[in-house]
Design a protein around this motif. Structure first.
Motif, PDB file in Angstrom:
ATOM      1  N   VAL A  51       0.836  -1.207   0.000  1.00 24.53           N
ATOM      2  CA  VAL A  51       0.000   0.000   0.000  1.00 24.53           C
ATOM      3  C   VAL A  51       0.871   1.257   0.000  1.00 24.53           C
ATOM      4  N   LYS A  52       1.965   1.228   0.725  1.00 30.68           N
ATOM      5  CA  LYS A  52       2.842   2.388   0.792  1.00 30.68           C
ATOM      6  C   LYS A  52       3.413   2.735  -0.580  1.00 30.68           C
ATOM      7  N   ALA A  53       3.781   1.722  -1.359  1.00 26.30           N
ATOM      8  CA  ALA A  53       4.291   1.971  -2.708  1.00 26.30           C
ATOM      9  C   ALA A  53       3.232   2.636  -3.583  1.00 26.30           C
ATOM     10  N   ARG A  54       1.993   2.232  -3.422  1.00 27.10           N
ATOM     11  CA  ARG A  54       0.909   2.839  -4.206  1.00 27.10           C
ATOM     12  C   ARG A  54       0.633   4.272  -3.764  1.00 27.10           C
ATOM     13  N   VAL A  55       0.631   4.502  -2.454  1.00 23.82           N
ATOM     14  CA  VAL A  55       0.346   5.845  -1.944  1.00 23.82           C
ATOM     15  C   VAL A  55       1.449   6.817  -2.359  1.00 23.82           C
ATOM     16  N   LEU A  56       2.694   6.359  -2.354  1.00 21.80           N
ATOM     17  CA  LEU A  56       3.805   7.218  -2.761  1.00 21.80           C
ATOM     18  C   LEU A  56       3.692   7.658  -4.217  1.00 21.80           C
ATOM     19  N   SER A  57       3.081   6.824  -5.050  1.00 20.27           N
ATOM     20  CA  SER A  57       2.953   7.154  -6.474  1.00 20.27           C
ATOM     21  C   SER A  57       1.732   8.017  -6.790  1.00 20.27           C
ATOM     22  N   MET A  58       0.898   8.290  -5.781  1.00 15.70           N
ATOM     23  CA  MET A  58      -0.312   9.084  -6.008  1.00 15.70           C
ATOM     24  C   MET A  58       0.032  10.548  -6.234  1.00 15.70           C
ATOM     25  N   ASP A  59      -0.716  11.180  -7.110  1.00  9.39           N
ATOM     26  CA  ASP A  59      -0.545  12.603  -7.395  1.00  9.39           C
ATOM     27  C   ASP A  59      -1.378  13.414  -6.402  1.00  9.39           C
ATOM     28  N   PRO A  60      -0.766  14.170  -5.503  1.00 10.24           N
ATOM     29  CA  PRO A  60      -1.541  14.927  -4.503  1.00 10.24           C
ATOM     30  C   PRO A  60      -2.415  16.009  -5.120  1.00 10.24           C
ATOM     31  N   ARG A  61      -2.127  16.387  -6.365  1.00  8.90           N
ATOM     32  CA  ARG A  61      -2.943  17.427  -6.998  1.00  8.90           C
ATOM     33  C   ARG A  61      -4.377  16.965  -7.246  1.00  8.90           C
ATOM     34  N   LEU A  62      -4.578  15.654  -7.379  1.00  9.25           N
ATOM     35  CA  LEU A  62      -5.938  15.147  -7.567  1.00  9.25           C
ATOM     36  C   LEU A  62      -6.792  15.390  -6.330  1.00  9.25           C
ATOM     37  N   GLU A  63      -6.219  15.160  -5.160  1.00 10.76           N
ATOM     38  CA  GLU A  63      -6.948  15.417  -3.921  1.00 10.76           C
ATOM     39  C   GLU A  63      -7.140  16.918  -3.707  1.00 10.76           C
ATOM     40  N   GLU A  64      -6.146  17.703  -4.090  1.00  6.75           N
ATOM     41  CA  GLU A  64      -6.288  19.155  -3.980  1.00  6.75           C
ATOM     42  C   GLU A  64      -7.404  19.658  -4.894  1.00  6.75           C
ATOM     43  N   ALA A  65      -7.513  19.077  -6.080  1.00  2.00           N
ATOM     44  CA  ALA A  65      -8.590  19.455  -6.996  1.00  2.00           C
ATOM     45  C   ALA A  65      -9.953  19.114  -6.415  1.00  2.00           C
ATOM     46  N   ALA A  66     -10.053  17.965  -5.759  1.00  7.63           N
ATOM     47  CA  ALA A  66     -11.318  17.584  -5.131  1.00  7.63           C
ATOM     48  C   ALA A  66     -11.698  18.552  -4.022  1.00  7.63           C
ATOM     49  N   ARG A  67     -10.718  18.982  -3.233  1.00  6.87           N
ATOM     50  CA  ARG A  67     -11.003  19.946  -2.163  1.00  6.87           C
ATOM     51  C   ARG A  67     -11.366  21.308  -2.742  1.00  6.87           C
ATOM     52  N   ASP A  68     -10.741  21.665  -3.869  1.00  5.21           N
ATOM     53  CA  ASP A  68     -11.089  22.927  -4.527  1.00  5.21           C
ATOM     54  C   ASP A  68     -12.527  22.917  -5.037  1.00  5.21           C
ATOM     55  N   LEU A  69     -13.029  21.737  -5.334  1.00  8.62           N
ATOM     56  CA  LEU A  69     -14.421  21.593  -5.792  1.00  8.62           C
ATOM     57  C   LEU A  69     -15.374  21.352  -4.622  1.00  8.62           C
ATOM     58  N   TYR A  70     -14.930  21.730  -3.423  1.00  7.77           N
ATOM     59  CA  TYR A  70     -15.755  21.717  -2.203  1.00  7.77           C
ATOM     60  C   TYR A  70     -16.096  20.305  -1.711  1.00  7.77           C
ATOM     61  N   ALA A  71     -15.248  19.357  -2.014  1.00  8.98           N
ATOM     62  CA  ALA A  71     -15.436  18.022  -1.451  1.00  8.98           C
ATOM     63  C   ALA A  71     -14.852  17.990  -0.043  1.00  8.98           C
ATOM     64  N   GLY A  72     -15.579  17.379   0.880  1.00 10.04           N
ATOM     65  CA  GLY A  72     -15.102  17.267   2.253  1.00 10.04           C
ATOM     66  C   GLY A  72     -14.026  16.205   2.375  1.00 10.04           C
TER      67      GLY A  72
END
Length: 265
Positions: free
Chosen positions: A151-172
């Motif tokens: 799981v750690k290898a997968r999480v390290l490869s994740m793009d944090p900008r995707l989560e930032e985009a979700a928060r910018d679109l008012y997702a909790g």
């Protein structure tokens, strides 16, 4: 010779794969054998009797069901705990983070007999009765490191900008995790879970130390080998191998289909 040199890596890979699969093929072939004596080590004649009655050997299917039950619960426990640990190690900064990262690899590098003896000592000092629960705890602890690494290898490869985009679109935070983070991390979690299940189901050394009078399928196979190997063991082994191959092939087909549908037309 030029063609061989050009395809040397492919040839070596195919030979290695054949070497790994050969024991499984032998198990498959001898699942259709009808041995003359107690030991199913030499080919006698073709028969499907063992496939018609896979539970014909006393206590074999009971031990198989017990191994599957332990593997299932150990997989759930190790996957949940391992996924949380992996996210914590990647996303947060805290004291002793480096030490914990190093300790995660200890169960993977440590010989199983050392870990088995250590767990047995722990259970005896706590006065715990050896059996189902001690096996389950031992398997969960053993599989935990493998889940964390996957799981750690997968999480390290994740793009944090995707989560930032979700928060910018008012997702909790919950929506972001369920709709963005979890689907992206799902392949790593699934890989860790499948690895944990295989390790738990197949384990003998740790189980043998901490089982008491409880008999799992690997222990049943080991005990049967001392007095005669029934053909039904080959049947169960063949069935488990075929199921595992079908799961992997199905996952690959689903993944390839998703990639094709995701491509712009």
């Amino acid at each position: 010779m030029r063609w061989i040199r050009h395809h040397l890596v492919v040839i070596a890979g195919l030979l290695t794969l054949a070497y790994l699969i050969l024991p499984n093929i032998v198990v498959m072939v001898f699942s259709f054998n009808k041995p003359a004596g107690r030991f199913n080590y030499s080919w006698q004649e073709f028969s499907t009797d063992a496939w018609k009655d896979p539970c014909g050997v006393a206590d074999m299917c009971g031990s198989l069901a017990l191994s599957l039950q332990i593997a299932l619960w150990a997989t759930i426990g190790a996957t949940v705990l391992g996924s949380m640990i992996a996210f914590a190690l990647v996303r947060y900064r805290f004291r002793a983070r480096g030490a914990i990262n190093s300790l995660i690899f200890l169960p993977m590098a440590m010989p199983e007999v050392v870990m088995a003896a250590s767990l047995l000592t722990l259970f005896l000092n706590l006065g715990a009765e050896l059996g189902f629960w001690t096996i389950l705890i031992a398997h969960t602890m053993f599989c935990l490191s493998f889940v964390v690494v996957a799981v750690k290898a997968r999480v390290l490869s994740m793009d944090p900008r995707l989560e930032e985009a979700a928060r910018d679109l008012y997702a909790g935070p919950v929506q972001t995790f369920l709709r963005v983070t979890l689907p992206i991390a799902a392949p790593g979690i699934a890989a860790g879970a499948m690895l944990a299940f295989a390790l738990s189901f197949d384990d003998f050394i740790i189980t043998n130390f901490n089982s008491g009078n409880t008999v799992t399928f690997p222990m049943f196979v080991w005990g049967s080998a001392q007095r005669g190997t029934p053909v039904q063991i080959n049947v169960i082994g063949t069935a488990m191998f075929v199921i595992a191959v079908l799961i992997v092939v199905s996952a690959q087909l689903i993944s390839s289909r998703r990639k094709k549908t995701a491509l712009p037309k």
